[in-house]
Design a protein around this motif. Structure first.
Motif, mmCIF file in Angstrom:
data_model
loop_
_atom_site.group_PDB
_atom_site.id
_atom_site.type_symbol
_atom_site.label_atom_id
_atom_site.label_comp_id
_atom_site.label_asym_id
_atom_site.label_seq_id
_atom_site.Cartn_x
_atom_site.Cartn_y
_atom_site.Cartn_z
ATOM 1 N N ASP A 98 1.867 11.073 -9.713
ATOM 2 C CA ASP A 98 0.600 11.257 -10.412
ATOM 3 C C ASP A 98 0.189 12.729 -10.372
ATOM 4 O O ASP A 98 -0.849 13.081 -9.814
ATOM 5 N N ALA A 99 0.990 13.563 -11.000
ATOM 6 C CA ALA A 99 0.766 15.013 -10.963
ATOM 7 C C ALA A 99 -0.565 15.410 -11.598
ATOM 8 O O ALA A 99 -1.213 16.361 -11.152
ATOM 9 N N ASN A 100 -0.993 14.692 -12.625
ATOM 10 C CA ASN A 100 -2.246 15.061 -13.293
ATOM 11 C C ASN A 100 -3.464 14.401 -12.663
ATOM 12 O O ASN A 100 -4.591 14.614 -13.102
ATOM 13 N N GLY A 101 -3.252 13.577 -11.630
ATOM 14 C CA GLY A 101 -4.359 13.003 -10.891
ATOM 15 C C GLY A 101 -5.176 11.966 -11.637
ATOM 16 O O GLY A 101 -6.316 11.682 -11.267
ATOM 17 N N ASP A 102 -4.599 11.348 -12.675
ATOM 18 C CA ASP A 102 -5.367 10.367 -13.450
ATOM 19 C C ASP A 102 -5.342 8.969 -12.839
ATOM 20 O O ASP A 102 -5.970 8.050 -13.353
ATOM 21 N N GLY A 103 -4.599 8.786 -11.738
ATOM 22 C CA GLY A 103 -4.586 7.511 -11.043
ATOM 23 C C GLY A 103 -3.694 6.453 -11.648
ATOM 24 O O GLY A 103 -3.773 5.293 -11.253
ATOM 25 N N VAL A 104 -2.862 6.836 -12.609
ATOM 26 C CA VAL A 104 -1.957 5.873 -13.236
ATOM 27 C C VAL A 104 -0.548 6.439 -13.326
ATOM 28 O O VAL A 104 -0.353 7.653 -13.391
ATOM 29 N N ILE A 105 0.426 5.516 -13.342
ATOM 30 C CA ILE A 105 1.836 5.872 -13.434
ATOM 31 C C ILE A 105 2.415 5.151 -14.654
ATOM 32 O O ILE A 105 2.287 3.931 -14.781
ATOM 33 N N SER A 106 3.089 5.907 -15.520
ATOM 34 C CA SER A 106 3.720 5.307 -16.706
ATOM 35 C C SER A 106 5.147 4.877 -16.365
ATOM 36 O O SER A 106 5.714 5.294 -15.344
ATOM 37 N N LEU A 107 5.736 4.057 -17.236
ATOM 38 C CA LEU A 107 7.119 3.633 -17.045
ATOM 39 C C LEU A 107 8.055 4.834 -17.020
ATOM 40 O O LEU A 107 8.971 4.897 -16.194
ATOM 41 N N ASP A 108 7.844 5.811 -17.886
ATOM 42 C CA ASP A 108 8.718 6.989 -17.917
ATOM 43 C C ASP A 108 8.650 7.772 -16.608
ATOM 44 O O ASP A 108 9.647 8.362 -16.184
ATOM 45 N N GLU A 109 7.483 7.794 -15.975
ATOM 46 C CA GLU A 109 7.360 8.451 -14.672
ATOM 47 C C GLU A 109 8.004 7.602 -13.579
ATOM 48 O O GLU A 109 8.623 8.130 -12.657
ATOM 49 N N PHE A 110 7.853 6.304 -13.684
ATOM 50 C CA PHE A 110 8.276 5.356 -12.658
ATOM 51 C C PHE A 110 9.793 5.226 -12.552
ATOM 52 O O PHE A 110 10.347 5.272 -11.452
ATOM 53 N N ARG A 111 10.455 5.034 -13.685
ATOM 54 C CA ARG A 111 11.875 4.662 -13.703
ATOM 55 C C ARG A 111 12.775 5.591 -12.887
ATOM 56 O O ARG A 111 13.489 5.113 -12.003
ATOM 57 N N ARG A 121 0.838 -1.202 0.000
ATOM 58 C CA ARG A 121 0.000 0.000 0.000
ATOM 59 C C ARG A 121 0.873 1.251 0.000
ATOM 60 O O ARG A 121 0.614 2.208 -0.742
ATOM 61 N N ARG A 122 1.923 1.238 0.831
ATOM 62 C CA ARG A 122 2.813 2.401 0.877
ATOM 63 C C ARG A 122 3.539 2.570 -0.453
ATOM 64 O O ARG A 122 3.743 3.700 -0.914
ATOM 65 N N TYR A 123 3.938 1.471 -1.063
ATOM 66 C CA TYR A 123 4.614 1.517 -2.365
ATOM 67 C C TYR A 123 3.721 2.291 -3.336
ATOM 68 O O TYR A 123 4.165 3.223 -4.004
ATOM 69 N N TRP A 124 2.439 1.896 -3.399
ATOM 70 C CA TRP A 124 1.522 2.566 -4.327
ATOM 71 C C TRP A 124 1.274 4.023 -3.917
ATOM 72 O O TRP A 124 1.336 4.916 -4.743
ATOM 73 N N THR A 125 0.979 4.261 -2.644
ATOM 74 C CA THR A 125 0.648 5.634 -2.243
ATOM 75 C C THR A 125 1.839 6.567 -2.422
ATOM 76 O O THR A 125 1.656 7.740 -2.763
ATOM 77 N N THR A 126 3.054 6.062 -2.215
ATOM 78 C CA THR A 126 4.244 6.883 -2.446
ATOM 79 C C THR A 126 4.366 7.219 -3.926
ATOM 80 O O THR A 126 4.614 8.375 -4.294
ATOM 81 N N LEU A 127 4.186 6.210 -4.783
ATOM 82 C CA LEU A 127 4.235 6.468 -6.226
ATOM 83 C C LEU A 127 3.173 7.474 -6.631
ATOM 84 O O LEU A 127 3.446 8.435 -7.359
ATOM 85 N N ALA A 128 1.952 7.248 -6.173
ATOM 86 C CA ALA A 128 0.840 8.114 -6.567
ATOM 87 C C ALA A 128 1.058 9.546 -6.091
ATOM 88 O O ALA A 128 0.833 10.497 -6.843
ATOM 89 N N ALA A 129 1.514 9.697 -4.864
ATOM 90 C CA ALA A 129 1.719 11.036 -4.311
ATOM 91 C C ALA A 129 2.826 11.784 -5.039
ATOM 92 O O ALA A 129 2.731 12.988 -5.283
ATOM 93 N N GLU A 130 3.890 11.062 -5.384
ATOM 94 C CA GLU A 130 5.053 11.686 -6.002
ATOM 95 C C GLU A 130 4.913 11.862 -7.515
ATOM 96 O O GLU A 130 5.468 12.787 -8.080
#
Length: 180
Positions: free
Chosen positions: A70-83, A59-68
């Motif tokens: 998901d700037a546009n708030g669409d609820g998804v993270i792309s590979l380019d954002e993730f890497r 859960r923390r893994y996801w919430t950290t990714l989303a918080a950091e």
């Protein structure tokens, strides 16, 4: 900015593809729910505290990714954002540490500090790694005569996997194709 080795980028891409549990090409909260369920199923013998810890870590893994990310708030993270983010120890290190401790503890249901190969393989397969690569990783961790590794060895190995400046580590065996 920390220098990112090619090996680290490949490790991040593999993690992204595995965490994309529903296969839609992006990470979303549902992926982490699916992954948590798979890992908990593989960890049936673990106690509730260990199960709660890995659930919290996912859960923390996801919430950290989303918080950091998901700037546009669409609820998804792309590979380019993730890497770049997931390989940034200053930004993602505490999340990796929590995940590493929780996953490695899940592999030790009897609390003896040791992880037997069958449970290690089961947990890593639940995440989605290839079986030949899982065995290559376990062997790289230097199991004892009873085919066990320490919880600490696995936790350190997970943390190393996310280190952008490391190459030639045990975790690189998860990326490289290994003959069965």
């Amino acid at each position: 900015m920390t220098y990112m080795r090619d090996e680290a980028a490949k490790r991040a891409e593999l993690v992204f593809s595995l965490f994309d549990a529903n296969g839609n090409g992006v990470l979303d909260s549902g992926d982490f729910d699916l992954m948590t369920g798979r890992v908990l199923e593989a960890a049936a013998a673990s106690d509730d505290g260990a199960k709660d810890a890995i659930t919290a870590a996912f859960r923390r893994y996801w919430t950290t990714l989303a918080a950091e990310l998901d700037a546009n708030g669409d609820g998804v993270i792309s590979l380019d954002e993730f890497r770049p983010f997931v390989l940034d120890p200053e930004r993602f290190g505490p999340t990796v540490a929590e995940f590493a401790e929780a996953l490695s503890a899940l592999g030790d249901p009897d609390g003896d500090g040791l992880i037997e190969r069958p449970l290690f393989v089961s947990l890593m397969r639940a995440i989605g790694f290839e079986e030949a690569n899982i065995h290559a990783l376990f062997d790289a961790f230097g199991p004892d005569a009873d085919d066990r590794i320490t919880v600490e060895t696995w936790a350190v190995g997970i943390k190393d996997y996310y280190a952008p400046d490391k190459a030639g580590i045990a975790g690189d065996r998860l990326v490289t194709a290994h003959a069965v």
